[in-house]
Design a protein around this motif. Structure first.
Motif, PDB file in Angstrom:
ATOM      1  N   ARG A 194      60.159 -48.651  51.294  1.00  0.00           N
ATOM      2  CA  ARG A 194      60.468 -49.590  50.214  1.00  0.00           C
ATOM      3  C   ARG A 194      61.863 -50.197  50.358  1.00  0.00           C
ATOM      4  N   ASP A 195      62.420 -50.173  51.562  1.00  0.00           N
ATOM      5  CA  ASP A 195      63.793 -50.626  51.735  1.00  0.00           C
ATOM      6  C   ASP A 195      63.978 -52.099  51.371  1.00  0.00           C
ATOM      7  N   GLY A 196      62.976 -52.925  51.671  1.00  0.00           N
ATOM      8  CA  GLY A 196      63.084 -54.338  51.333  1.00  0.00           C
ATOM      9  C   GLY A 196      63.232 -54.560  49.839  1.00  0.00           C
ATOM     10  N   ARG A 197      62.407 -53.869  49.059  1.00  0.00           N
ATOM     11  CA  ARG A 197      62.502 -54.042  47.611  1.00  0.00           C
ATOM     12  C   ARG A 197      63.812 -53.488  47.071  1.00  0.00           C
ATOM     13  N   VAL A 198      64.254 -52.368  47.623  1.00  0.00           N
ATOM     14  CA  VAL A 198      65.521 -51.784  47.164  1.00  0.00           C
ATOM     15  C   VAL A 198      66.674 -52.747  47.428  1.00  0.00           C
ATOM     16  N   LEU A 199      66.681 -53.371  48.598  1.00  0.00           N
ATOM     17  CA  LEU A 199      67.741 -54.338  48.907  1.00  0.00           C
ATOM     18  C   LEU A 199      67.711 -55.520  47.938  1.00  0.00           C
ATOM     19  N   GLU A 200      66.509 -55.957  47.565  1.00  0.00           N
ATOM     20  CA  GLU A 200      66.402 -57.050  46.590  1.00  0.00           C
ATOM     21  C   GLU A 200      67.005 -56.640  45.246  1.00  0.00           C
ATOM     22  N   LEU A 201      66.741 -55.405  44.826  1.00  0.00           N
ATOM     23  CA  LEU A 201      67.244 -54.933  43.539  1.00  0.00           C
ATOM     24  C   LEU A 201      68.757 -54.722  43.560  1.00  0.00           C
ATOM     25  N   LEU A 202      69.281 -54.342  44.722  1.00  0.00           N
ATOM     26  CA  LEU A 202      70.725 -54.108  44.833  1.00  0.00           C
ATOM     27  C   LEU A 202      71.512 -55.407  44.995  1.00  0.00           C
ATOM     28  N   ALA A 203      70.874 -56.424  45.534  1.00  0.00           N
ATOM     29  CA  ALA A 203      71.588 -57.653  45.923  1.00  0.00           C
ATOM     30  C   ALA A 203      72.430 -58.263  44.807  1.00  0.00           C
ATOM     31  N   PRO A 204      71.909 -58.458  43.596  1.00  0.00           N
ATOM     32  CA  PRO A 204      72.759 -59.087  42.570  1.00  0.00           C
ATOM     33  C   PRO A 204      73.959 -58.242  42.180  1.00  0.00           C
ATOM     34  N   HIS A 205      73.822 -56.934  42.229  1.00  0.00           N
ATOM     35  CA  HIS A 205      74.941 -56.053  41.870  1.00  0.00           C
ATOM     36  C   HIS A 205      75.989 -56.053  42.986  1.00  0.00           C
ATOM     37  N   ALA A 206      75.521 -56.102  44.238  1.00  0.00           N
ATOM     38  CA  ALA A 206      76.463 -56.195  45.357  1.00  0.00           C
ATOM     39  C   ALA A 206      77.211 -57.523  45.312  1.00  0.00           C
ATOM     40  N   GLU A 207      76.511 -58.603  44.945  1.00  0.00           N
ATOM     41  CA  GLU A 207      77.153 -59.912  44.867  1.00  0.00           C
ATOM     42  C   GLU A 207      78.211 -59.939  43.763  1.00  0.00           C
ATOM     43  N   THR A 208      77.910 -59.284  42.645  1.00  0.00           N
ATOM     44  CA  THR A 208      78.901 -59.190  41.562  1.00  0.00           C
ATOM     45  C   THR A 208      80.153 -58.464  42.040  1.00  0.00           C
ATOM     46  N   ALA A 209      79.964 -57.394  42.816  1.00  0.00           N
ATOM     47  CA  ALA A 209      81.101 -56.645  43.351  1.00  0.00           C
ATOM     48  C   ALA A 209      81.914 -57.515  44.309  1.00  0.00           C
ATOM     49  N   ARG A 210      81.237 -58.320  45.124  1.00  0.00           N
ATOM     50  CA  ARG A 210      81.940 -59.196  46.067  1.00  0.00           C
ATOM     51  C   ARG A 210      82.769 -60.244  45.326  1.00  0.00           C
ATOM     52  N   ARG A 211      82.181 -60.826  44.283  1.00  0.00           N
ATOM     53  CA  ARG A 211      82.917 -61.839  43.526  1.00  0.00           C
ATOM     54  C   ARG A 211      84.172 -61.253  42.893  1.00  0.00           C
ATOM     55  N   ALA A 212      84.050 -60.019  42.421  1.00  0.00           N
ATOM     56  CA  ALA A 212      85.219 -59.361  41.830  1.00  0.00           C
ATOM     57  C   ALA A 212      86.321 -59.201  42.864  1.00  0.00           C
ATOM     58  N   LEU A 213      85.935 -58.819  44.095  1.00  0.00           N
ATOM     59  CA  LEU A 213      86.933 -58.674  45.157  1.00  0.00           C
ATOM     60  C   LEU A 213      87.558 -60.022  45.503  1.00  0.00           C
ATOM     61  N   ASP A 214      86.741 -61.071  45.517  1.00  0.00           N
ATOM     62  CA  ASP A 214      87.267 -62.414  45.803  1.00  0.00           C
ATOM     63  C   ASP A 214      88.300 -62.835  44.755  1.00  0.00           C
ATOM     64  N   GLU A 215      88.115 -62.349  43.540  1.00  0.00           N
ATOM     65  CA  GLU A 215      89.022 -62.682  42.443  1.00  0.00           C
ATOM     66  C   GLU A 215      90.197 -61.708  42.343  1.00  0.00           C
ATOM     67  N   GLY A 216      90.270 -60.793  43.306  1.00  0.00           N
ATOM     68  CA  GLY A 216      91.391 -59.872  43.334  1.00  0.00           C
ATOM     69  C   GLY A 216      91.308 -58.748  42.337  1.00  0.00           C
ATOM     70  N   ARG A 217      90.099 -58.338  41.985  1.00  0.00           N
ATOM     71  CA  ARG A 217      89.958 -57.219  41.045  1.00  0.00           C
ATOM     72  C   ARG A 217      88.852 -56.288  41.523  1.00  0.00           C
ATOM     73  N   TRP A 218      88.809 -55.122  40.916  1.00  0.00           N
ATOM     74  CA  TRP A 218      87.813 -54.110  41.278  1.00  0.00           C
ATOM     75  C   TRP A 218      86.890 -53.899  40.087  1.00  0.00           C
ATOM     76  N   ASP A 219      85.583 -54.122  40.284  1.00  0.00           N
ATOM     77  CA  ASP A 219      84.599 -53.985  39.215  1.00  0.00           C
ATOM     78  C   ASP A 219      84.016 -52.575  39.251  1.00  0.00           C
ATOM     79  N   ASP A 220      84.524 -51.689  38.391  1.00  0.00           N
ATOM     80  CA  ASP A 220      84.063 -50.307  38.393  1.00  0.00           C
ATOM     81  C   ASP A 220      82.567 -50.191  38.131  1.00  0.00           C
ATOM     82  N   SER A 221      82.013 -51.101  37.350  1.00  0.00           N
ATOM     83  CA  SER A 221      80.598 -51.003  37.003  1.00  0.00           C
ATOM     84  C   SER A 221      79.681 -51.327  38.175  1.00  0.00           C
TER      85      SER A 221
END
Length: 459
Positions: free
Chosen positions: A153-180
């Protein structure tokens, strides 16, 4: 049997503890384990008996074993019954006792527990569906990755994780760390790797590591271990031998050894000790040298830490590595560089006594305990343990029978099983009620400080 007794057993490893049940099963006594569950209310016996019966497809017998425990209303027993039903393919019946109503489905904790149960019994898609509404929680994302490993089920898991990983990346781009969302990138890399895309996993974590400003040590270590697993030692060398050496050098040195470069691993670790005499470097190197049979070298490396405090003390790790090598353990204890374990000198007497017993030098072993009786609540029980370690089972059993205390009878159990007297071992083992009464009496007899801690060891 009642839910309170069952909770006490589970929380304290009371009754016939898991290691004792394992010993019975290793000696082929599944029938006795089942009987102890039914006649004595032994939770760990019930749990293991059910596991063995399900493994052989005997689901009806497994349900019979679990039913008296279910009747108490104890949640763990209810869930154990549900797992039996799931393994038997009776999904509708299994979900009923789990009570997955709207309130339960709204609870992330309940959903995680039930999802784990569903995944273990082959209902992976149902498990994932149960977790989807709670993907905003870090623990839920971790459970999702854990329960889907090797389940296709790795494909589906990656789909479910993708938006949360993207949120974490945006936080890093903005110079902050998103604990959530801080875990999402590491989890994403973990799934990419197990899906066979190690390069993508390295890229994902590499981007995080390159930012440095908000880098947790766990993420740094995960990246180093990822590089090591895939033989990228050249990329690992610089961070491992630089300012992150305390976090990464052990990973790098271990990878060097795994690739047949043991001398190089020893060299880089010795250089690190010379530059930064940190306990972690000495601990790693002494353990590695011991694995190579170089006891004297291991002692020389660890010796400065033999008198350090608590977890930093380097004598105990060497001793634990030599528990099944008594002759070498005595060499360690007699070595001129070996000093008493700081604040716990009694451990040295115990280590020596059991090493002597394993070598068959029983009289010398007993003499050590007789000369240093103070640390032991009952030196006679320690003496019986030495007789057992030396293979003198009849003498050990006689000594423990004569004592007759709850603790003595607990220790008698293993001796009798090793003698081929498993049924007697169970009969003589203290019941849950006896153990609880002994625990209450012991607690009542210990004077406490105002803060609730004991005024005398063990604190």
């Amino acid at each position: 049997m009642n839910a309170d007794d069952l909770s006490w057993q589970a929380g304290t490893y009371g009754g016939l503890a898991p290691l004792k049940v394992t010993l019975l099963l290793e000696h082929g006594h599944l029938d006795l384990v089942m009987r102890a569950a039914q006649e004595r209310g032994e939770w760990f016996c019930a749990e293991r008996a059910v596991r063995e019966l399900c493994r052989s497809g005997e689901f009806g017998r497994a349900l019979e074993v679990m039913e008296p425990f279910v009747a108490t209303g104890w949640r763990a027993a209810l869930w154990a019954k549900a797992e039996i039903l799931l393994r038997a393919g009776r999904m509708d019946e299994a979900l009923d006792p789990l009570r997955l109503d709207e309130e339960s489905r709204a609870s992330p904790g309940v959903c995680r527990a039930v999802a784990g149960l569903l995944a273990r019994t082959g209902h992976v898609d149902e498990a994932v569906d149960l977790l989807v509404p709670h993907m905003g929680e870090s623990r839920t994302r971790t459970v999702l990755v854990e329960i889907t490993e090797d389940k296709g089920r790795d494909g589906r898991v990656l789909e479910l994780l993708a938006p949360h990983a993207e949120t974490a990346r945006r936080a890093l781009d903005e110079g902050r760390w998103d604990d959530s969302r801080s875990d999402a990138l590491e989890l994403q890399a973990q799934v990419w790797e197990r899906a066979g895309h190690a390069g993508e996993a390295i890229r994902v974590l590499g981007e995080v590591v390159a930012r440095r400003r908000f880098l947790p040590e766990d993420t740094l270590t995960a990246y180093a271990e990822l590089l090591a697993r895939h033989g990228r030692l050249d990329e690992l060398r610089e961070p491992a031998t630089g300012k992150d050496a305390r976090a990464l050098l052990a990973v790098y040195a271990g990878a060097l050894r795994d690739h047949g470069r043991g001398q190089e691993a020893e060299r880089v670790m010795r250089e690190a000790i010379a530059a930064d005499d940190w306990v972690g470097h000495r601990s790693w190197l002494s353990t590695a040298l011991l694995r190579d049979g170089r006891l004297d070298d291991a002692i020389a490396v660890a010796e400065p830490g033999f008198s350090w405090y608590d977890c930093s003390n380097l004598l105990a790790p060497l001793v634990l590595s030599l528990h099944d090598r008594p002759a070498e353990l005595l060499r360690l204890l007699d070595h001129p560089l070996t000093v008493p374990h700081h604040g716990h000198e009694e451990f040295r007497h115990e280590w020596r006594a059991f090493a002597l017993a394993q070598l068959g030098r029983v009289e010398e072993a007993l003499a050590v305990i007789e000369a240093h009786p103070d640390p032991w609540a009952d030196p006679r029980i320690v003496g019986a343990g030495l007789l057992s370690a030396a293979g003198h089972l009849a003498e050990a059993a006689a000594a423990l029978r004569d004592l007759g205390t709850v603790e003595a009878r607990q220790n008698l159990f293993e001796v009798l099983v090793r003698q081929g007297r498993a049924a007697e071992a169970i009969t003589l083992h203290p019941t849950v009620a006896e153990q609880r009464a002994a625990a209450r009496a012991k607690t009542a007899s210990v004077p406490l400080r105002e803060d609730g801690y004991s005024v005398e060891p063990p604190f």
